[in-house]
Design a protein around this motif. Structure first.
Motif, mmCIF file in Angstrom:
data_model
loop_
_atom_site.group_PDB
_atom_site.id
_atom_site.type_symbol
_atom_site.label_atom_id
_atom_site.label_comp_id
_atom_site.label_asym_id
_atom_site.label_seq_id
_atom_site.Cartn_x
_atom_site.Cartn_y
_atom_site.Cartn_z
ATOM 1 N N MET A 187 -4.464 -16.197 10.503
ATOM 2 C CA MET A 187 -4.634 -16.342 8.995
ATOM 3 C C MET A 187 -5.906 -15.357 9.138
ATOM 4 S SD MET A 187 -4.640 -20.224 7.453
ATOM 5 C CE MET A 187 -3.107 -20.597 7.189
ATOM 6 N N VAL A 188 -7.408 -15.389 10.249
ATOM 7 C CA VAL A 188 -8.188 -14.642 10.784
ATOM 8 C C VAL A 188 -7.991 -12.719 10.422
ATOM 9 C CG1 VAL A 188 -10.271 -14.052 11.280
ATOM 10 C CG2 VAL A 188 -9.726 -16.175 10.040
ATOM 11 N N SER A 189 -6.479 -13.534 11.972
ATOM 12 C CA SER A 189 -6.118 -11.532 11.122
ATOM 13 C C SER A 189 -5.908 -11.016 11.247
ATOM 14 C CB SER A 189 -6.066 -11.815 13.027
ATOM 15 O OG SER A 189 -4.188 -12.503 13.169
ATOM 16 N N PHE A 190 -5.110 -11.962 10.214
ATOM 17 C CA PHE A 190 -3.664 -10.916 9.304
ATOM 18 C C PHE A 190 -4.024 -10.948 7.810
ATOM 19 C CE2 PHE A 190 -0.384 -12.253 12.077
ATOM 20 C CZ PHE A 190 0.300 -11.473 12.037
ATOM 21 N N SER A 191 -4.996 -11.774 7.093
ATOM 22 C CA SER A 191 -5.677 -11.589 5.880
ATOM 23 C C SER A 191 -6.976 -9.967 6.502
ATOM 24 C CB SER A 191 -6.762 -12.869 6.135
ATOM 25 O OG SER A 191 -7.621 -12.728 6.878
ATOM 26 N N SER A 192 -7.110 -9.860 7.141
ATOM 27 C CA SER A 192 -8.822 -8.865 7.968
ATOM 28 C C SER A 192 -7.145 -7.626 7.733
ATOM 29 C CB SER A 192 -9.000 -9.438 8.234
ATOM 30 O OG SER A 192 -8.571 -8.942 10.160
ATOM 31 N N CYS A 193 -5.901 -7.787 7.270
ATOM 32 C CA CYS A 193 -5.766 -6.191 8.084
ATOM 33 C C CYS A 193 -5.356 -5.620 6.688
ATOM 34 C CB CYS A 193 -4.045 -6.604 8.991
ATOM 35 S SG CYS A 193 -3.246 -7.246 8.092
ATOM 36 N N ARG A 194 -5.598 -5.910 5.800
ATOM 37 C CA ARG A 194 -5.105 -5.386 4.488
ATOM 38 C C ARG A 194 -5.331 -2.904 4.563
ATOM 39 N NH1 ARG A 194 -8.629 -4.618 -0.890
ATOM 40 N NH2 ARG A 194 -7.326 -2.748 -1.511
ATOM 41 N N LYS A 195 -4.960 -2.747 4.253
ATOM 42 C CA LYS A 195 -5.027 -1.703 4.360
ATOM 43 C C LYS A 195 -6.311 -1.096 3.526
ATOM 44 C CE LYS A 195 -2.126 2.391 5.884
ATOM 45 N NZ LYS A 195 -0.605 2.805 6.335
ATOM 46 N N ASP A 196 -7.503 0.039 4.041
ATOM 47 C CA ASP A 196 -8.268 0.148 3.252
ATOM 48 C C ASP A 196 -8.625 1.600 2.546
ATOM 49 O OD1 ASP A 196 -10.663 0.794 2.014
ATOM 50 O OD2 ASP A 196 -11.820 -0.098 3.076
ATOM 51 N N PRO A 197 -7.728 1.546 1.617
ATOM 52 C CA PRO A 197 -7.823 3.386 0.721
ATOM 53 C C PRO A 197 -8.752 4.040 0.937
ATOM 54 C CG PRO A 197 -6.888 1.926 -0.840
ATOM 55 C CD PRO A 197 -7.872 0.888 0.152
ATOM 56 N N LEU A 198 -10.051 3.366 0.932
ATOM 57 C CA LEU A 198 -11.394 4.168 1.682
ATOM 58 C C LEU A 198 -11.697 5.207 2.938
ATOM 59 C CD1 LEU A 198 -13.700 3.072 -1.022
ATOM 60 C CD2 LEU A 198 -12.223 5.345 -1.527
ATOM 61 N N LYS A 199 -11.352 4.650 3.491
ATOM 62 C CA LYS A 199 -11.233 4.578 5.002
ATOM 63 C C LYS A 199 -10.784 5.835 5.545
ATOM 64 C CE LYS A 199 -10.948 1.339 8.567
ATOM 65 N NZ LYS A 199 -9.600 -0.047 9.921
ATOM 66 N N TYR A 235 0.705 -1.624 -0.497
ATOM 67 C CA TYR A 235 -0.363 0.113 0.134
ATOM 68 C C TYR A 235 0.660 1.420 0.109
ATOM 69 C CZ TYR A 235 -3.502 3.189 1.707
ATOM 70 O OH TYR A 235 -4.123 4.587 1.825
ATOM 71 N N GLN A 236 0.121 1.776 -0.692
ATOM 72 C CA GLN A 236 1.007 3.711 -1.119
ATOM 73 C C GLN A 236 -0.002 4.531 -1.488
ATOM 74 O OE1 GLN A 236 4.661 4.154 -2.996
ATOM 75 N NE2 GLN A 236 5.384 6.098 -2.290
ATOM 76 N N ARG A 237 0.584 5.704 -0.843
ATOM 77 C CA ARG A 237 -0.695 6.485 -1.213
ATOM 78 C C ARG A 237 0.229 8.098 -1.292
ATOM 79 N NH1 ARG A 237 -5.552 8.407 2.418
ATOM 80 N NH2 ARG A 237 -6.312 6.583 0.631
ATOM 81 N N LEU A 238 0.139 8.150 -2.863
ATOM 82 C CA LEU A 238 0.515 9.635 -2.933
ATOM 83 C C LEU A 238 0.630 10.874 -3.310
ATOM 84 C CD1 LEU A 238 1.460 6.867 -4.624
ATOM 85 C CD2 LEU A 238 3.233 8.358 -5.837
ATOM 86 N N PRO A 239 0.579 12.011 -2.817
ATOM 87 C CA PRO A 239 -0.306 13.296 -2.202
ATOM 88 C C PRO A 239 -0.173 13.437 -4.196
ATOM 89 C CG PRO A 239 2.501 13.202 -3.026
ATOM 90 C CD PRO A 239 1.841 12.379 -1.858
ATOM 91 N N ARG A 240 -1.577 14.531 -4.468
ATOM 92 C CA ARG A 240 -2.261 14.766 -5.606
ATOM 93 C C ARG A 240 -0.761 15.570 -6.646
ATOM 94 N NH1 ARG A 240 -6.695 15.782 -7.049
ATOM 95 N NH2 ARG A 240 -7.519 15.467 -5.487
ATOM 96 N N ALA A 241 -1.171 14.815 -7.960
ATOM 97 C CA ALA A 241 -0.163 15.169 -8.700
ATOM 98 C C ALA A 241 -1.052 14.816 -9.893
ATOM 99 C CB ALA A 241 0.865 14.439 -8.817
ATOM 100 N N VAL A 242 -0.635 15.313 -11.170
ATOM 101 C CA VAL A 242 -1.565 15.425 -12.571
ATOM 102 C C VAL A 242 -0.627 14.271 -13.570
ATOM 103 C CG1 VAL A 242 -1.681 16.229 -15.211
ATOM 104 C CG2 VAL A 242 -1.404 17.409 -12.681
ATOM 105 N N TYR A 243 -1.365 13.419 -13.953
ATOM 106 C CA TYR A 243 -0.776 12.435 -14.477
ATOM 107 C C TYR A 243 -1.166 11.976 -15.934
ATOM 108 C CZ TYR A 243 0.231 10.582 -9.937
ATOM 109 O OH TYR A 243 0.542 9.707 -8.975
ATOM 110 N N PRO A 244 -0.619 12.575 -17.261
ATOM 111 C CA PRO A 244 -0.817 11.907 -18.147
ATOM 112 C C PRO A 244 -1.302 10.730 -18.590
ATOM 113 C CG PRO A 244 1.153 13.305 -18.251
ATOM 114 C CD PRO A 244 1.135 11.907 -16.671
#
Lengths: 206, 211
Positions: B17-29, A79-88
């Motif tokens: 397995m249960v604890s680690f598989s649910s530890c996906r980082k949710d980008p929308l959270k 997982y990685q979040r990047l700051p706002r940028a413009v992507y062509p």
């Protein structure tokens, strides 16, 4: 027919070898490891954060003092979040905060070789895992996701040590370093390359 | 003893397995509204933006909704601010704002697309149909709009805002070519407080759009 007979002989030989060797612990074991994984190469360009969200688990059967075979699975989240940028883009110029994620679930067959006898205080070993991995690629543009889910070939050589808690203990401390390679191509990822450190426990079962 | 060990390890495996598989980082959270938005700009790469001098902008905003085929023209506080903000940005780029009766070189059309205008891929000019700005508004009854092929974009399924700039000077087969477009998507694009920053972002990423 001949082939089947040969296989039976091989297995019989293995069992016999295992039976005659002084049995320190039962041949069947399960291992559970916590995994930390560093992405490399183009995967690092996609998401360069070390992943602390992972595990690995497997079953192993000792054919004799040196060789064992097994199966294993696991999970890793990048997982990685990047700051706002413009992507062509072919669709225009897109200004977005990108959240780049990848989840990997491997399923592999393993072959291991131990460099010492099972009675040793520290048992170094080498393993090769070959199999497939489910790659779940989700690249978020803002709240909009670009997805790809597929199964890919995955090969993982590994070296590590098992340290029994006492000479004939069925419980061992396990630490290993594993390299993972998959010819996975999606978006900017041209192949999947990681180095993974695992620590955990290995239990002999009966 | 062995049995106990087996159960312990089986339980450990399950818990792990249960604890680690649910530890996906949710980008929308943990995503803020600002982070959720994307601003897409397109332009006609053959257009010579310095060849235009004047522009005019619509006096209200077309609102496309799923519930009605023909769009309503609206003039809420949001719409007023949107018109003012886009006009100011165009003027900053060296274009002169004129009345539409003064034969401007560029027409600026503004459109809000309502929530769940679902299952419509954004094919070139999909919104050129009923409810979009009638070329008659611009003094060209019977004319049409033309979106070049660079307009193949995302699917529409939430609130959006579009700014379309058309070349009124060089119609082809009585159709006006879209030379620039901005599309805003994400949370809060219909919020009045975000207009200025969204207009600024859209123009900032389009440095070619100037007199």
């Amino acid at each position: 027919m001949k082939k089947i007979r040969n296989w039976i002989l091989i297995f019989a030989g293995c069992f016999a070898a295992q039976a005659v060797s002084a049995q320190v612990r039962p041949p069947l074991s399960v291992d559970i490891n916590y995994s930390i994984t560093q992405p490399l190469g183009s995967l690092k360009d996609y998401s360069d954060k070390t992943s602390f969200r992972g595990w690995s688990a497997g079953l192993q059967y000792m054919l004799n003092d040196q060789w064992s075979v097994g199966v294993r699975s696991g999970f890793q989240d990048f997982y990685q979040r990047l700051p706002r940028a413009v992507y062509p883009d072919k669709q225009g110029d897109v200004s977005a905060v990108q959240s780049r994620t990848l989840q990997v679930i491997p399923i592999q067959a393993t072959v291991s070789y131990a460099f010492t006898k099972p009675s040793a205080a520290v048992i170094p070993y080498a393993t090769v895992g070959v199999g497939a991995a489910n790659m779940n690629y989700e690249k978020y543009w803002g709240e909009f996701v670009e997805k790809d889910n597929s199964w890919q070939f995955l090969v993982s050589p590994e070296i590590g040590i098992n340290v029994p808690f006492g000479k004939a203990s069925p419980v061992m401390f396990n630490a290993n370093v594993r390299y993972n390679y998959s010819p996975y191509k999606v978006g900017d990822i041209t192949n999947f390359n990681t180095i993974q450190g695992n620590i955990g426990l290995k239990f002999s079962l009966n | 003893m062995k049995r106990t060990l087996f159960f312990i390890s089986a339980a450990t495996a399950l818990v792990a397995m249960v604890s680690f598989s649910s530890c996906r980082k949710d980008p929308l959270k943990d995503m803020t509204n600002e982070e959720s938005r994307i601003y897409i700009t397109n332009h006609d790469s053959t257009a010579n933006f310095s060849s235009y001098s004047t522009f005019s902008i619509v006096d209200s905003v077309a609102v496309l909704t799923r519930t009605s085929d023909s769009a309503k023209k609206a003039l809420t506080d949001y719409d007023k601010k949107l018109i003012a903000s886009v006009s100011a940005a165009m003027q900053q780029r060296g274009y002169t704002l004129v009345a539409k009766s003064a034969k401007p070189d560029l027409a600026v059309n503004l459109t809000r697309i309502d929530n769940s205008y679902t299952n419509i891929s954004w094919n070139p000019g999909w919104w050129g149909g009923g409810g979009y700005w009638d070329p008659g508004y611009w003094g060209y009854p019977g004319g049409g709009w033309y979106w070049p092929s660079y307009y193949t974009v995302y699917q529409v399924n939430e609130k959006q805002v579009a700014i379309d700039v058309f070349d009124l000077k060089n119609p082809k087969n009585s159709k006006f070519i879209a030379v620039w477009n901005a599309l805003w998507r994400g949370s809060g694009v219909w919020s009045i407080d975000n207009i200025d920053s969204m207009v600024k972002a859209s123009f900032d990423q389009s440095p070619y759009l100037k007199k």
